[in-house]
Design an enzyme around this catalytic site. Sequence first.
Site, PDB file in Angstrom:
ATOM      1  N   GLU A  34      65.306   1.139  33.374  1.00 40.94           N
ATOM      2  CA  GLU A  34      65.164  -0.596  32.742  1.00 40.94           C
ATOM      3  C   GLU A  34      65.651  -1.837  33.425  1.00 40.94           C
ATOM      4  O   GLU A  34      66.608  -2.168  33.400  1.00 40.94           O
ATOM      5  CB  GLU A  34      65.642   0.043  31.315  1.00 40.94           C
ATOM      6  CG  GLU A  34      65.157   1.092  30.386  1.00 40.94           C
ATOM      7  CD  GLU A  34      63.528   1.232  30.067  1.00 40.94           C
ATOM      8  OE1 GLU A  34      63.113   0.075  30.781  1.00 40.94           O
ATOM      9  OE2 GLU A  34      63.039   2.506  29.762  1.00 40.94           O
ATOM     10  N   THR A  36      64.506  -3.003  35.274  1.00 41.42           N
ATOM     11  CA  THR A  36      64.632  -3.858  36.775  1.00 41.42           C
ATOM     12  C   THR A  36      63.151  -4.146  37.140  1.00 41.42           C
ATOM     13  O   THR A  36      63.735  -4.282  38.639  1.00 41.42           O
ATOM     14  CB  THR A  36      64.582  -2.165  37.459  1.00 41.42           C
ATOM     15  OG1 THR A  36      63.713  -1.296  37.245  1.00 41.42           O
ATOM     16  CG2 THR A  36      65.945  -1.534  37.890  1.00 41.42           C
ATOM     17  N   GLY A 122      56.441  -2.441  18.337  1.00 49.93           N
ATOM     18  CA  GLY A 122      58.139  -2.646  18.173  1.00 49.93           C
ATOM     19  C   GLY A 122      58.769  -1.122  18.556  1.00 49.93           C
ATOM     20  O   GLY A 122      60.276  -1.137  18.493  1.00 49.93           O
ATOM     21  N   SER A 126      55.125   0.334  24.598  1.00 51.89           N
ATOM     22  CA  SER A 126      54.447  -1.140  24.840  1.00 51.89           C
ATOM     23  C   SER A 126      52.957  -1.180  24.444  1.00 51.89           C
ATOM     24  O   SER A 126      52.204  -1.329  25.612  1.00 51.89           O
ATOM     25  CB  SER A 126      54.217  -0.835  26.487  1.00 51.89           C
ATOM     26  OG  SER A 126      54.018  -1.822  26.806  1.00 51.89           O
ATOM     27  N   SER A 127      53.156  -1.737  23.075  1.00 52.02           N
ATOM     28  CA  SER A 127      51.689  -1.311  22.626  1.00 52.02           C
ATOM     29  C   SER A 127      51.161  -2.635  22.951  1.00 52.02           C
ATOM     30  O   SER A 127      49.285  -3.480  23.164  1.00 52.02           O
ATOM     31  CB  SER A 127      51.627  -2.018  21.171  1.00 52.02           C
ATOM     32  OG  SER A 127      52.888  -2.334  20.587  1.00 52.02           O
ATOM     33  N   GLU A 160      51.075 -12.720  28.429  1.00 54.11           N
ATOM     34  CA  GLU A 160      52.843 -12.365  28.338  1.00 54.11           C
ATOM     35  C   GLU A 160      53.347 -13.636  28.011  1.00 54.11           C
ATOM     36  O   GLU A 160      53.912 -13.365  27.609  1.00 54.11           O
ATOM     37  CB  GLU A 160      52.877 -10.864  28.555  1.00 54.11           C
ATOM     38  CG  GLU A 160      54.087 -10.433  27.368  1.00 54.11           C
ATOM     39  CD  GLU A 160      54.037  -9.382  26.972  1.00 54.11           C
ATOM     40  OE1 GLU A 160      53.080  -8.625  27.042  1.00 54.11           O
ATOM     41  OE2 GLU A 160      55.194  -8.760  26.390  1.00 54.11           O
ATOM     42  N   ASP A 172      54.718  -2.432  32.421  1.00 53.86           N
ATOM     43  CA  ASP A 172      54.355  -2.114  31.492  1.00 53.86           C
ATOM     44  C   ASP A 172      52.648  -2.272  31.556  1.00 53.86           C
ATOM     45  O   ASP A 172      52.242  -1.554  31.156  1.00 53.86           O
ATOM     46  CB  ASP A 172      54.687  -2.998  30.339  1.00 53.86           C
ATOM     47  CG  ASP A 172      55.668  -2.672  29.918  1.00 53.86           C
ATOM     48  OD1 ASP A 172      56.607  -1.600  30.496  1.00 53.86           O
ATOM     49  OD2 ASP A 172      56.607  -3.392  28.961  1.00 53.86           O
TER      50      ASP A 172
HETATM   51  C1  GLA Z   1      59.753  -4.727  28.467  1.00 53.06           C
HETATM   52  C2  GLA Z   1      58.783  -5.020  29.985  1.00 53.06           C
HETATM   53  C3  GLA Z   1      58.816  -4.423  30.631  1.00 53.06           C
HETATM   54  C4  GLA Z   1      60.296  -4.174  30.965  1.00 53.06           C
HETATM   55  C5  GLA Z   1      60.922  -3.396  30.309  1.00 53.06           C
HETATM   56  C6  GLA Z   1      62.518  -2.819  30.423  1.00 53.06           C
HETATM   57  O1  GLA Z   1      59.086  -3.267  27.924  1.00 53.06           O
HETATM   58  O2  GLA Z   1      57.425  -5.517  28.909  1.00 53.06           O
HETATM   59  O3  GLA Z   1      58.395  -5.602  32.113  1.00 53.06           O
HETATM   60  O4  GLA Z   1      61.701  -4.887  31.498  1.00 53.06           O
HETATM   61  O5  GLA Z   1      60.897  -3.840  28.610  1.00 53.06           O
HETATM   62  O6  GLA Z   1      62.370  -2.180  30.915  1.00 53.06           O
END
Ligand code: GLA
Length: 387
Positions: A34, A36, A122, A126-127, A160, A172
């Site tokens: 996460e 990274t 939320g 990753s909607s 985004e 994502d």
């Molecule tokens: C969100 C971001 C991703 C990533 C994660 C954390 O989902 O969209 O790019 O940074 O947080 O790992």
Amino acid sequence: MSELIHQVNTTFKTRFSDPQVSVFSPGRLNFIGEHTDYNLGFVLPAAIDKGIAVAIGAHSEAKTRIYSVDMDELLEVDINQPLEKSDFGWANYVLGVVDQLQKAGSQLTNFNCVFGGDIPIGSGLSSSAALENGIGFALNELFGLGFDRMKLLHLSQLAEHEFVGVKCGIMDQFSSMMGKKDQAMKLDCRSLDYGFYPVDFGEYQIVLLNSNVEHNLASSEYNVRRAQCEEGVRVMQQKFQEIKSLRDVDMSMLNTCKDDLSEVVYRRCKYIIEENQRVNAFVSALEEKDFTSCGKILFTAHEAMRTAYEITCPEIDTLVDLAKQQPGILGSRMMGGGFGGCTLNLVHKTNIDPFIDEMRKGYKAKTGIELSPYRISVGDGVHRISS
Ligand code: GLA
């Protein structure tokens, strides 16, 4: 998923006519890694069998009409006039992609679009990337724009950054676009090289638990974390000119620079270095079918997100603490950008029903909030479906 697709296609037919293109665009889970991605490190995500369905058709009228089934909101806009931010939160993901396609030289006419999803906004699944990719992929097919998947996912990310205002990494959009059924993807966010690893945890299974907590801190604090990492890079470049991102930093370099960094920035950088190591360790453990080690890495990662990167929240910490006490659990951690959303749990198959039961009760008792468990499977990236 088929129910969702049916609903979106039928809504399109009722409001407009027959859709010309229908697509399914998945959300993603992330096993490990996460924050990274924007530090050009490693991640291990996978596309899931839940996401966003989009139905679309072109026309030559003066307005584009986009209807969100879930929000029951209709946006009307002429995409051939300068695009402005919308008051509908979801619309900015859609308009952001249209804006990027136009900036990349595409000629679009107005169109009708209906979309709906089966992942809550939320929830850390990753909607947003699913929506961006779904719209980009559908418009690319509809207008024969000729962009490949790699270009489309980059346009989604730019949408985004520029239209929504979150400086997200690439994970994502990449996993939702490039995912493969039953495979986890190890992605090197610097070279964008990626490889697939079968998602096979033997007697264990992944269970996602949605905390149903969504803090509005998520996007502001996300950008703060990113800025802190960039500050770390700037400071360490004074001693090590070869550093371009935290990917180029190891613990000994970080410690050499410790006195030049604020305590917080040091802690953030250390987290990133160690999280990258955890991705590599997790992949090795998965290959060796050492699921106990996979689980330990999940617990350790959560603790690091809680104390070093400070992106968890009390409800999510409660979920992980409760999970630790359950039989048959190997590991648990928060997933995604932070401050709410889902935890990812590695649970023995025979313990799943009691696990979910106990977690529901315990979470409700401690926080007053209902828990939403998801049993998901790993699916393919964005694809066309019959309309
Ligand atoms: C969100 C971001 C991703 C990533 C994660 C954390 O989902 O969209 O790019 O940074 O947080 O790992």
